[in-house]
Design a protein around this motif. Structure first.
Motif, PDB file in Angstrom:
ATOM      1  N   SER A 173      -4.248   9.808  20.961  1.00 31.98           N
ATOM      2  CA  SER A 173      -4.259  10.855  21.984  1.00 31.98           C
ATOM      3  C   SER A 173      -5.344  11.866  21.671  1.00 31.98           C
ATOM      4  O   SER A 173      -5.689  12.101  20.502  1.00 31.98           O
ATOM      5  N   GLY A 197      -6.894  15.834  23.459  1.00 30.26           N
ATOM      6  CA  GLY A 197      -6.670  16.825  24.501  1.00 30.26           C
ATOM      7  C   GLY A 197      -7.346  18.139  24.198  1.00 30.26           C
ATOM      8  O   GLY A 197      -8.156  18.256  23.261  1.00 30.26           O
ATOM      9  N   TYR A 216      -3.349  19.481  27.921  1.00 31.43           N
ATOM     10  CA  TYR A 216      -3.635  18.280  28.698  1.00 31.43           C
ATOM     11  C   TYR A 216      -4.520  17.355  27.874  1.00 31.43           C
ATOM     12  O   TYR A 216      -5.168  17.785  26.900  1.00 31.43           O
ATOM     13  N   GLY A 217      -4.537  16.085  28.262  1.00 31.91           N
ATOM     14  CA  GLY A 217      -5.361  15.143  27.532  1.00 31.91           C
ATOM     15  C   GLY A 217      -5.153  13.732  28.020  1.00 31.91           C
ATOM     16  O   GLY A 217      -4.598  13.486  29.103  1.00 31.91           O
TER      17      GLY A 217
END
Length: 719
Positions: A179, A181, A711-712
């Motif tokens: 991930s 972000g 967010y990401g």
């Protein structure tokens, strides 16, 4: 308020019958959930796997997929996906309350009322609350007292977190996920199942998170460099015969959260634009190992043993005045060690009579390290600081059992009881602004709590229940302040009455749960000014003399209609404190006695009767929905949105708005868009989509911000 609750309850009951459980976008392979029937939600709160829709418990049950879909990675976020739950994170601990009952004071002597179990073991009751959720099979959020099976730390409810277990003869399988972000966030996690033989398998999982700080801090502070965490889990499952299994699970966590910056309540500035002139730190290092052994005798009775050992160190430092002007600081370093052992005898599931017998023991010890627990005004001189060192050992033991008797087709009578003993001791030394004080004091309590339920399974789709249940949370010791040995505060007692209806509609595409409850909450443990000597900043913890009356209504709905799915929950709560006179310790007053039962009432000796219970919002609501679009080549595109609302709540019974006691409502939107291509899932995600600035907790005159918008993207691959 009563009229509004009744009208809302009726409206939601009608909607629950007409509304469309939710489809999941695959994340980590959920081996345990896959073993269950697809149309059955499993709950293990009563020490055996049962169908949630036919169990007399109000609960929200989520798989690892559900958590990922809703953007839930830590305990804080459970409040936005389950009705009746509130979580207020103030750094070195949380106030976790369900239906307004849980934890409201911040010290090791005040135990939690909503305990979290990890893989069958009750975890640390106060510290080490930021343990991440990864490679999870199931999370069960139980509402209401769980006095029979969970005991003294579950007057408000309990949370059971179960990780994915190894699969024997399941081949090599698992997942990896990365991930990225905003705030320079980078995260990675994964898990792999390792078959070793026909009787032995292992599973290894890990999780890491790195990001920059949310805060812009002016002033000569140190710390608050963001988040650096690493967690790992190793599980080994051995099944030499069909009758015997042994599961060993060990978790290790290194959570460097760098600090929990805060500023004074009612400050006019942005929550993330603050000043400070002190060191900040929030570092948790801890490990847990669990051994669960199950042996099934020839007659079908199962003997289960669950052994747990946990140890950790938490280090924390903060600017207590929350500015770059003052010089009020705090720091501590605390070791905590827990050993627990539980035994169960569990009857077979078939037959008119089923039963469970159990025994439990736990030893929990806090060690306040020498020279590490210091409150300074400023720090550096024994005459301008308060320091504490020593040990606080606690012990608990219990015998419990439950019998279920099907006395007529579809009708069951359940009777459960738990006898518990609890003790606590303080062996501490205090240096209070140059005055040495020692405390060698102990106290103990015992209690018999339980549950009586009448259940009616009308058919495979409709289940009605009603029960009376009680809960118990032990008392504790006050730290001396130079006025002689302070009296202990007493145990809390909860008596709750609940009725509920669980139903399935439209060939299982729609599930509903609705319930109403009435609760008497006795001996609420609260910190106020000394009744006999109410001067400013002189505190003592005691019990309210009259019970708090609480009642409410809850509804949950889960639905799948083809490509569209929806899940929602609603909680309505009313609470009223009984007669209780108290002096606000932040203000004090004339040195005139203020008896908690009789007063007399005055400008400083306030009768709090009729006020709301702390951390008891009148309305909690959550909804999530998604739609799976089919794409060429078998790909799918799934947008999903989640919304959680927690209405205003109070941080103290004094409800002094000028001193920041009101915690404003929270409205949190999370969203994601997932593209599935074979074994790959690419997800764009956002939490707190509207970037709502909200106070996540209030403690010691400071406000702690909830997380801003994040967010990401996330890339997942199963193998």
């Amino acid at each position: 308020m009563r009229a509004m609750l009744l009208a809302s309850a009726c409206a939601v009951a009608q909607v629950a019958l007409a509304l469309p459980v939710h489809a999941q976008t695959g994340q980590a392979p959920n081996t345990e959930a896959a073993a269950a029937e697809e149309d059955e939600i499993v709950v293990t709160a009563e020490r055996r796997a049962t169908n949630l829709q036919q169990t007399a418990i109000a609960a929200t049950v989520l798989t690892g997929d559900d958590l990922a879909n809703a953007g839930v990675t830590t305990v804080d976020q459970l409040q936005f996906i389950s009705p009746g739950a509130t979580v207020n994170n103030f750094g070195q601990g949380i106030d976790f309350n369900i239906r307004g009952i849980g934890k409201a004071e911040h010290n090791t002597q005040t135990t939690t009322g909503v305990i979290t179990y990890r893989d069958g073991v009750a975890t640390f009751p106060g510290y080490f609350t930021a343990e991440p959720y990864y490679d999870i099979a199931r999370v069960e959020i139980l509402r209401g007292p769980q006095g029979t099976f969970v005991g003294q730390n579950a007057t408000g409810g309990a949370v059971f977190v179960t990780s994915n277990r190894p699969v024997i003869n399941g081949g090599v399988h698992g997942y990896v996920q990365g991930s990225a972000g905003n705030y320079n966030y980078l995260g990675a996690q994964g898990a792999v199942n390792l078959p070793i033989s026909d009787t032995l398998a292992a599973r290894v999982a890990f999780n890491t998170d790195f990001r920059d700080s949310f805060y812009d801090i002016s002033g000569p502070n140190t710390g608050d460099d963001g988040v650096r965490t690493g967690s790992g889990r190793f599980s080994l499952l051995w099944e030499p015969t069909s009758n015997l299994s042994a599961l060993w699970t060990t978790d290790i966590n290194y959570l460097d959260l760098s600090g929990y910056p805060s500023d004074p309540v009612n400050s006019p500035n942005d929550l993330f634009e603050i000043s400070a002139n002190a060191d900040m730190m929030a570092l948790d290092r801890f490990a847990r190992t669990v051994l669960e052994v199950n042996y099934e005798f020839d007659n079908g009775v199962t003997l289960r043993s669950v052994s747990g050992y946990q140890m950790g160190n938490t280090r924390y430092a903060a600017d207590l005045d929350g500015t770059s002007v003052g010089v009020w600081t705090f720091r501590d370093s605390v070791d905590e060690t827990i050993f627990s052992q539980e035994f169960n005898l569990i009857s077979p599931d078939d037959g008119a009579v089923t039963w469970i017998l159990g025994a439990y023991y736990q030893h929990d010890e806090y060690d306040f390290l020498p020279g590490e627990f210091v409150i300074g005004l400023p720090e550096g001189s024994i005459f301008s600081e308060y320091s504490l060192e020593g040990q606080n050992p606690k012990e608990g033991s219990a015998l419990f059992g439950q019998v279920t008797y099907e006395f007529a087709p579809g009708w069951e009578l359940q009777v459960g009881a738990r006898y518990a003993e609890a003790s606590t001791a303080n062996d501490i030394s205090v240096l209070q602004y140059g005055v040495p004080i020692t405390q060698d004091q102990e106290a103990s309590w015992d209690n018999l709590s339980g549950k009586v339920a009448l259940n009616w399974t009308i058919n495979d789709h409709h289940f009605l229940y009603g029960f009376a249940a009680t809960g118990f949370r032990p008392g504790g010791l006050n730290v001396p302040v130079g006025l002689g040995p302070p009296a202990p505060f007493d145990e809390e007692l909860v008596t709750s009455y609940e009725i509920g209806w669980k139903a399935g509609w439209l060939d299982g595409r729609l599930r509903t749960q609705i319930n109403g409850f009435y609760t008497e909450y006795e001996n609420f443990q609260v910190i106020i000014g000394y009744p006999d000597f109410p001067v400013p900043n002189l505190n003592i913890q005691l019990n309210t003399p009259e019970p708090t009356i609480m009642y409410g209504f809850e509804a949950q709905v889960e639905a799948v209609f083809g490509a569209f799915s929806l899940d929602a929950g609603l909680g309505l709560l009313n609470s009223e404190i009984g007669t209780f006179y108290a002096t606000d310790p932040r203000i004090g007053g004339p040195a005139v006695a203020c008896d908690p039962s009789t007063g007399p009432g005055s400008a400083s000796c306030i009768n709090l009767e009729g006020r709301e219970q702390t951390y008891a919002p009148e309305l909690t609501f959550n909804v999530g929905m998604q739609y799976v679009f089919a794409l060429p080549g078998g790909d799918t595109l799934t947008p999903r949105i989640n919304f959680g609302h927690v209405s205003e709540q109070w941080a103290t019974l004094f409800q002094n708005t000028a001193r920041g006691d009101a915690i404003e409502e929270r409205n949190i939107f999370n969203a994601q868009l997932a593209w599935t291509h074979g074994d790959w899932i690419a997800t764009a995600w956002a939490t707190n989509l509207t970037d709502e600035r909200y106070v996540g907790a209030i403690n010691s005159g400071l406000r702690f911000a909830g997380p801003p918008r994040q967010y990401g993207i996330r890339l997942f691959r199963a193998f």
